[in-house]
Structures are given as structure tokens and as C-alpha cells.
Scaffold this motif. Structure first.
Motif, PDB file in Angstrom:
ATOM      1  N   MET A  89       4.300   4.572   0.481  1.00 42.59           N
ATOM      2  CA  MET A  89       3.471   3.718   1.334  1.00 42.59           C
ATOM      3  C   MET A  89       2.837   2.605   0.507  1.00 42.59           C
ATOM      4  N   SER A  90       2.514   1.542   1.176  1.00 38.91           N
ATOM      5  CA  SER A  90       1.943   0.387   0.500  1.00 38.91           C
ATOM      6  C   SER A  90       0.499   0.659   0.061  1.00 38.91           C
TER       7      SER A  90
ATOM      8  N   GLN B 110      -5.360  -0.420   3.340  1.00 40.44           N
ATOM      9  CA  GLN B 110      -6.645   0.238   3.119  1.00 40.44           C
ATOM     10  C   GLN B 110      -6.650   1.702   3.576  1.00 40.44           C
ATOM     11  N   ASN B 111      -6.022   1.996   4.707  1.00 42.02           N
ATOM     12  CA  ASN B 111      -6.010   3.365   5.208  1.00 42.02           C
ATOM     13  C   ASN B 111      -5.250   4.308   4.272  1.00 42.02           C
ATOM     14  N   VAL B 112      -4.187   3.808   3.668  1.00 43.75           N
ATOM     15  CA  VAL B 112      -3.433   4.614   2.697  1.00 43.75           C
ATOM     16  C   VAL B 112      -4.339   4.964   1.524  1.00 43.75           C
ATOM     17  N   ARG B 113      -5.042   3.988   1.011  1.00 39.60           N
ATOM     18  CA  ARG B 113      -5.932   4.234  -0.136  1.00 39.60           C
ATOM     19  C   ARG B 113      -7.034   5.230   0.226  1.00 39.60           C
ATOM     20  N   LYS B 114      -7.608   5.090   1.411  1.00 44.36           N
ATOM     21  CA  LYS B 114      -8.697   5.984   1.829  1.00 44.36           C
ATOM     22  C   LYS B 114      -8.215   7.428   1.978  1.00 44.36           C
ATOM     23  N   VAL B 115      -7.074   7.602   2.631  1.00 48.61           N
ATOM     24  CA  VAL B 115      -6.562   8.960   2.814  1.00 48.61           C
ATOM     25  C   VAL B 115      -6.166   9.567   1.462  1.00 48.61           C
TER      26      VAL B 115
END
Length: 154
Positions: free
Chosen positions: A69-70, A74-79
Motif C-alpha cells: 500500500m502507498s 494517511q489512513n495506511v500510516r495510521k493503521v
């Protein structure tokens, strides 16, 4: 209890157990689950108010998906921060106990008692009151199953 799923060799954990957590944060993990988890596994926050135990194989597959995932999303980084940053590699001691880190006990509101539930490819650890509240919410399990179009009547 656990089952090996036919064809893929995947593990499916099932059943429910109640155990206490001692003053140091240690809890016995059911022997049936320990057998399939192996020497090392991962304890991480769940998406509900629980903790999840992943086999190393399942955890590594999850990490691989995150890597695809990219990182600019932002959601990827948060999860990733939530699951990976708060997760811990675990092993059982000679008495079959795991030491649940204080930050994870606090996150799942675990105190003296816990319910350990086989939830398919993961194991969930819940505060009994939170689990009962989650399972007794207004929407019935029947309604939820219907909304997912689960074929429960074989």
C-alpha cells in the motif's frame, strides 16, 4: 479448539475460554491454541475493543499487504502505527502464559479476567464485560448475518 482448514493447511481457531490475568499481566493461553501458534506469535490491538493474536505466518502476510500500500496515504500510516506500532512479538513461558504488555492491557481495558475467543485465523482477547456488551448490542446476530448474506442454513 482449532481446526485445520482442508486444502490450504490454514488454521482456524474456534471456541471460547475464560482465564484470569495476574498482577504482573500474565495470562494462560489455552493449550489448544498454543499448539498451533508455535513458539512465536504476535499480540496486537484489534479493530474492536480487544486484542488479537496472529500466527507469525498470518502476521507476515498482513505486513506484506501493508508494504504493497502507498505510504503516502494517511489512513495506511495510521493503521500501520496502530497495529504494528503497538503490536508485540510473544512467546509462552513454561506454564503456558503470555505477558500482556501494560499498554495493550490498558487499550483493551483488561483487568483481572479475560475471555479468549477463537475467531477464525486470529484469537481475540476481551474484557468479559466489553465482549458481553458487544454481543448484546441492539442489532441481533441474525440481522447481522442477513446483512452479510451468510448462508448459515445449509
Amino acid at each position: 479448539m482449532w481446526l485445520k482448514v482442508e486444502g490450504g493447511g490454514r488454521i482456524m481457531f474456534m471456541s471460547e475460554y475464560s482465564h484470569s490475568i495476574d498482577s504482573k499481566g500474565r495470562m494462560i493461553l489455552p493449550a489448544k491454541f498454543r499448539e498451533e501458534l508455535g513458539d512465536h506469535f504476535v499480540l496486537a490491538p484489534g479493530l474492536d475493543s480487544c486484542l488479537c493474536i496472529y500466527t507469525m505466518e498470518h502476521w507476515n502476510n498482513l505486513i506484506s499487504k501493508f508494504e504493497q500500500m502507498s505510504a503516502t496515504h494517511q489512513n495506511v500510516r495510521k493503521v500501520k502505527r496502530y497495529l504494528i506500532g503497538k503490536g508485540s512479538e510473544m512467546e509462552c513461558d513454561k506454564q503456558g502464559r503470555i505477558l500482556i504488555p501494560a499498554h495493550l492491557r490498558k487499550l483493551a481495558d483488561l483487568k483481572k479476567n479475560a475471555r479468549i475467543i477463537g475467531a477464525g485465523s486470529t484469537i481475540e482477547i476481551w474484557d468479559p464485560e466489553l465482549l458481553d456488551r458487544d454481543l448484546n448490542e441492539e442489532e441481533s446476530i441474525t440481522d447481522l448475518a442477513e446483512s452479510l448474506e451468510l448462508p448459515l442454513n445449509f
